[in-house]
Design a protein around this motif. Structure first.
Motif, PDB file in Angstrom:
ATOM      1  N   GLY A 291       0.811  -1.205   0.000  1.00  0.00           N
ATOM      2  CA  GLY A 291       0.000   0.000   0.000  1.00  0.00           C
ATOM      3  C   GLY A 291       0.848   1.260   0.000  1.00  0.00           C
ATOM      4  N   ASP A 292       0.209   2.380  -0.308  1.00  0.00           N
ATOM      5  CA  ASP A 292       0.826   3.702  -0.297  1.00  0.00           C
ATOM      6  C   ASP A 292       1.307   3.995   1.132  1.00  0.00           C
ATOM      7  OD1 ASP A 292       1.043   6.510   0.056  1.00  0.00           O
ATOM      8  OD2 ASP A 292      -0.430   6.911  -1.520  1.00  0.00           O
ATOM      9  N   PRO A 293       2.614   4.278   1.312  1.00  0.00           N
ATOM     10  CA  PRO A 293       3.134   4.468   2.685  1.00  0.00           C
ATOM     11  C   PRO A 293       2.355   5.529   3.464  1.00  0.00           C
ATOM     12  CG  PRO A 293       4.928   4.422   1.091  1.00  0.00           C
ATOM     13  CD  PRO A 293       3.667   4.385   0.292  1.00  0.00           C
TER      14      PRO A 293
ATOM     15  N   ILE B 186      -0.741   3.867   4.773  1.00  0.00           N
ATOM     16  CA  ILE B 186      -0.435   2.944   5.874  1.00  0.00           C
ATOM     17  C   ILE B 186      -0.217   3.731   7.167  1.00  0.00           C
ATOM     18  CG2 ILE B 186       1.254   1.252   6.716  1.00  0.00           C
ATOM     19  CD1 ILE B 186       1.322   0.160   3.884  1.00  0.00           C
ATOM     20  N   GLU B 187       0.477   4.845   7.060  1.00  0.00           N
ATOM     21  CA  GLU B 187       0.679   5.685   8.252  1.00  0.00           C
ATOM     22  C   GLU B 187      -0.640   6.228   8.788  1.00  0.00           C
ATOM     23  OE1 GLU B 187       3.370   9.124   8.196  1.00  0.00           O
ATOM     24  OE2 GLU B 187       4.825   7.719   7.354  1.00  0.00           O
TER      25      GLU B 187
ATOM     26  N   LEU C 211       0.212  -0.171  16.112  1.00  0.00           N
ATOM     27  CA  LEU C 211       0.620  -1.288  15.256  1.00  0.00           C
ATOM     28  C   LEU C 211       1.847  -0.894  14.445  1.00  0.00           C
ATOM     29  CD1 LEU C 211      -2.381  -2.100  15.909  1.00  0.00           C
ATOM     30  CD2 LEU C 211      -2.405  -3.184  13.683  1.00  0.00           C
ATOM     31  N   SER C 212       2.676  -1.876  14.109  1.00  0.00           N
ATOM     32  CA  SER C 212       3.818  -1.593  13.234  1.00  0.00           C
ATOM     33  C   SER C 212       3.309  -1.533  11.789  1.00  0.00           C
ATOM     34  CB  SER C 212       4.868  -2.701  13.360  1.00  0.00           C
ATOM     35  OG  SER C 212       4.379  -3.870  12.746  1.00  0.00           O
ATOM     36  N   THR C 213       4.072  -0.883  10.903  1.00  0.00           N
ATOM     37  CA  THR C 213       3.618  -0.825   9.508  1.00  0.00           C
ATOM     38  C   THR C 213       3.529  -2.243   8.922  1.00  0.00           C
ATOM     39  OG1 THR C 213       5.899  -0.417   8.881  1.00  0.00           O
ATOM     40  CG2 THR C 213       4.464   1.486   8.958  1.00  0.00           C
ATOM     41  N   GLY C 214       4.369  -3.145   9.410  1.00  0.00           N
ATOM     42  CA  GLY C 214       4.371  -4.522   8.898  1.00  0.00           C
ATOM     43  C   GLY C 214       3.130  -5.308   9.276  1.00  0.00           C
TER      44      GLY C 214
ATOM     45  N   GLU D  71       2.524  -9.750  12.086  1.00  0.00           N
ATOM     46  CA  GLU D  71       3.446  -9.555  10.947  1.00  0.00           C
ATOM     47  C   GLU D  71       3.701 -10.836  10.179  1.00  0.00           C
ATOM     48  OE1 GLU D  71       7.126  -7.444  11.521  1.00  0.00           O
ATOM     49  OE2 GLU D  71       6.111  -5.794  12.573  1.00  0.00           O
ATOM     50  N   TRP D  72       3.816 -11.978  10.907  1.00  0.00           N
ATOM     51  CA  TRP D  72       4.151 -13.236  10.221  1.00  0.00           C
ATOM     52  C   TRP D  72       3.088 -13.598   9.179  1.00  0.00           C
ATOM     53  CZ3 TRP D  72       0.726 -17.294  10.395  1.00  0.00           C
ATOM     54  CH2 TRP D  72      -0.195 -17.334  11.448  1.00  0.00           C
ATOM     55  N   LEU D  73       1.844 -13.163   9.433  1.00  0.00           N
ATOM     56  CA  LEU D  73       0.761 -13.513   8.515  1.00  0.00           C
ATOM     57  C   LEU D  73       0.573 -12.446   7.428  1.00  0.00           C
ATOM     58  CD1 LEU D  73      -2.497 -15.115   9.925  1.00  0.00           C
ATOM     59  CD2 LEU D  73      -2.341 -14.105   7.656  1.00  0.00           C
ATOM     60  N   ILE D  74       0.644 -11.177   7.843  1.00  0.00           N
ATOM     61  CA  ILE D  74       0.447 -10.070   6.888  1.00  0.00           C
ATOM     62  C   ILE D  74       1.524 -10.109   5.806  1.00  0.00           C
ATOM     63  CG2 ILE D  74       0.445  -7.534   6.657  1.00  0.00           C
ATOM     64  CD1 ILE D  74      -2.130  -8.647   7.916  1.00  0.00           C
ATOM     65  N   GLU D  75       2.735 -10.455   6.219  1.00  0.00           N
ATOM     66  CA  GLU D  75       3.862 -10.576   5.267  1.00  0.00           C
ATOM     67  C   GLU D  75       3.479 -11.514   4.116  1.00  0.00           C
ATOM     68  OE1 GLU D  75       7.273 -13.059   6.749  1.00  0.00           O
ATOM     69  OE2 GLU D  75       8.011 -11.052   7.226  1.00  0.00           O
ATOM     70  N   SER D  76       2.824 -12.625   4.449  1.00  0.00           N
ATOM     71  CA  SER D  76       2.425 -13.579   3.406  1.00  0.00           C
ATOM     72  C   SER D  76       1.208 -13.077   2.638  1.00  0.00           C
ATOM     73  CB  SER D  76       2.129 -14.951   4.025  1.00  0.00           C
ATOM     74  OG  SER D  76       3.318 -15.479   4.541  1.00  0.00           O
TER      75      SER D  76
END
Ligand SMILES: Cc1ncc(COP(=O)(O)O)c(C=O)c1O
Length: 387
Positions: free
Chosen positions: A66-68, A71-72, A86-89, A250-255
């Protein structure tokens, strides 16, 4: 040639919503209480900003995540709404809420995995589960327990193949809101049974009577195993922009980002700019839309609960009502067809959303107060006529 269509796709039944839509087109003067989208246009501030950004050149692919800047903005929004940084990841922008839930199922399901699906439910869950070889296992609800999934019904549906539980609160089609205590109990079962959760909260802003959104995400241990789906469609009247997002561990969003990358590349860039503007919007604009839906709900409730043979709950959120007409007829499809034929009002048969919807119809309060009043009067006349 039709035999060349995949089994999974050819098995999708004609949706009750599409069927009613098609039949309504035969009439000139029908009123549709069948449409699941706000009747308001997107607030002008959002459109202007998106247009300006597009003219400036925001017309290219963005990163798949997504557009940074969006996301922010989502991070800030979630900090305000959930009290959590939440972290951006942990965030991925998607093509509508549907984009979030389809990417989730693709990310976690292997053929044969079971998904616990409280019903009645939003039909695309089932299709998207089955397209990747998953199996949707119904968790029954009933009018008597306000269409809220009970921990007992959930336990009864769990098998060694259960992998995911879907929650949708506030709910389409019933408008039901899962109470905080029930979420506590469900979260305990999720932990004990080592499940993942897809929490569809696309109606999180459309809550009435002072309610605030209760999410399973906030229960102990849940943020490691839950993906929450949000959307701009319903809260900001932005259905056509096709923009939403999901957040989770993060482990799931990354995928999930890998799936977004291979399916849509990224969400539409202009819509992402519109979403940035939406998150800057004065809350009063949203509150005014919610208040309008509240007034419509109160009026519809007053009329429907007086009708002979009709039982109805006052929904805690969304713009749907799900009256039970079971004392008049169990055949809600025929009821909907006859109502259309005799009074030109469109409602959606409850079984479109799963077997627990049998004997109910979904009424969407997505017309203005005057039109709604007329539609309810026509429903009253129809029921008097057939009773
Ligand atoms: C429960 C639920 N989830 C997700 C969606 C998807 O909406 P969108 O893709 O427009 O965000 C809808 C739309 O009707 C819905 O009712």
């Amino acid at each position: 040639m039709k035999s060349k269509i995949s089994t999974a796709v050819s098995q999708i039944p004609l949706s009750g919503i599409r069927e009613m839509w098609k039949r309504a087109a035969e009439y000139d003067n029908y009123i549709s209480l069948g449409i699941g989208e706000p009747d308001f246009n997107t607030p002008k501030e959002i459109c202007h900003q998106a247009l300006e950004d597009a003219v400036r050149g925001a017309t290219h692919y963005t990163q798949s995540q997504g557009d940074p800047e969006l996301i922010e903005a989502i991070q800030r929004y979630l900090l305000e709404r959930l009290g959590e940084d939440l972290s951006t990841g942990q965030i991925v922008v998607t093509t509508g809420g549907v984009g979030g839930l389809t990417s989730f199922f693709r990310t976690v399901l292997n053929p044969g995995d079971e998904v616990l699906l409280p019903e009645p439910y939003f039909p695309p869950y089932r299709h998207n589960i089955e397209w990747v070889g998953g199996k949707a296992v119904h968790v029954q609800t009933s009018f008597e327990n306000s269409f809220v999934p009970t921990p007992e019904a959930l336990e009864a549906a769990i098998t060694p193949s259960s992998k995911v539980l879907v929650l949708n609160s506030p709910n389409n089609p019933t408008g039901a809101v899962i109470p905080a205590e029930t979420l506590d109990n469900i979260a305990r079962i999720v932990l004990e049974r080592d499940l993942l959760v897809l929490s569809d909260e696309v109606y999180e802003r459309l809550l009435f009577d002072g309610r605030t959104q209760e999410s399973i995400w906030k229960r102990p241990g849940m943020n490691e195993r839950t993906v929450v789906v949000h959307s701009f469609s319903k809260s900001f009247a932005m259905t056509g922009w096709r923009i939403g997002y999901a957040f989770g561990p993060e482990w799931l969003i990354e995928s999930m980002i890998k799936v977004v990358s291979s399916t849509t590349s990224c969400a539409p860039s202009v819509s992402q700019r519109a979403a940035v503007a939406a998150l800057r919007l004065d809350a009063e604009v949203i509150d005014a839309m919610v208040e309008e839906f509240r007034v419509r709900r109160d009026h519809a409730y007053e009329v429907l609960e007086q009708l002979p043979g009709v039982r109805v709950h006052k929904p805690g959120g969304t713009f749907y009502m799900f009256p039970d007409i079971g004392q008049i007829t169990q055949d809600s499809r025929q009821f909907a067809l006859d109502l259309l034929k005799e009074e030109q009002v469109v409602v959606v048969p409850g079984e479109t959303f799963g077997p627990s919807g049998k004997g109910c119809v979904r009424v969407a309060l997505t017309v203005n107060q005057e039109v709604l009043k007329e539609a309810l009067e026509r429903i009253r006349r129809f029921i008097r006529h057939i009773s």
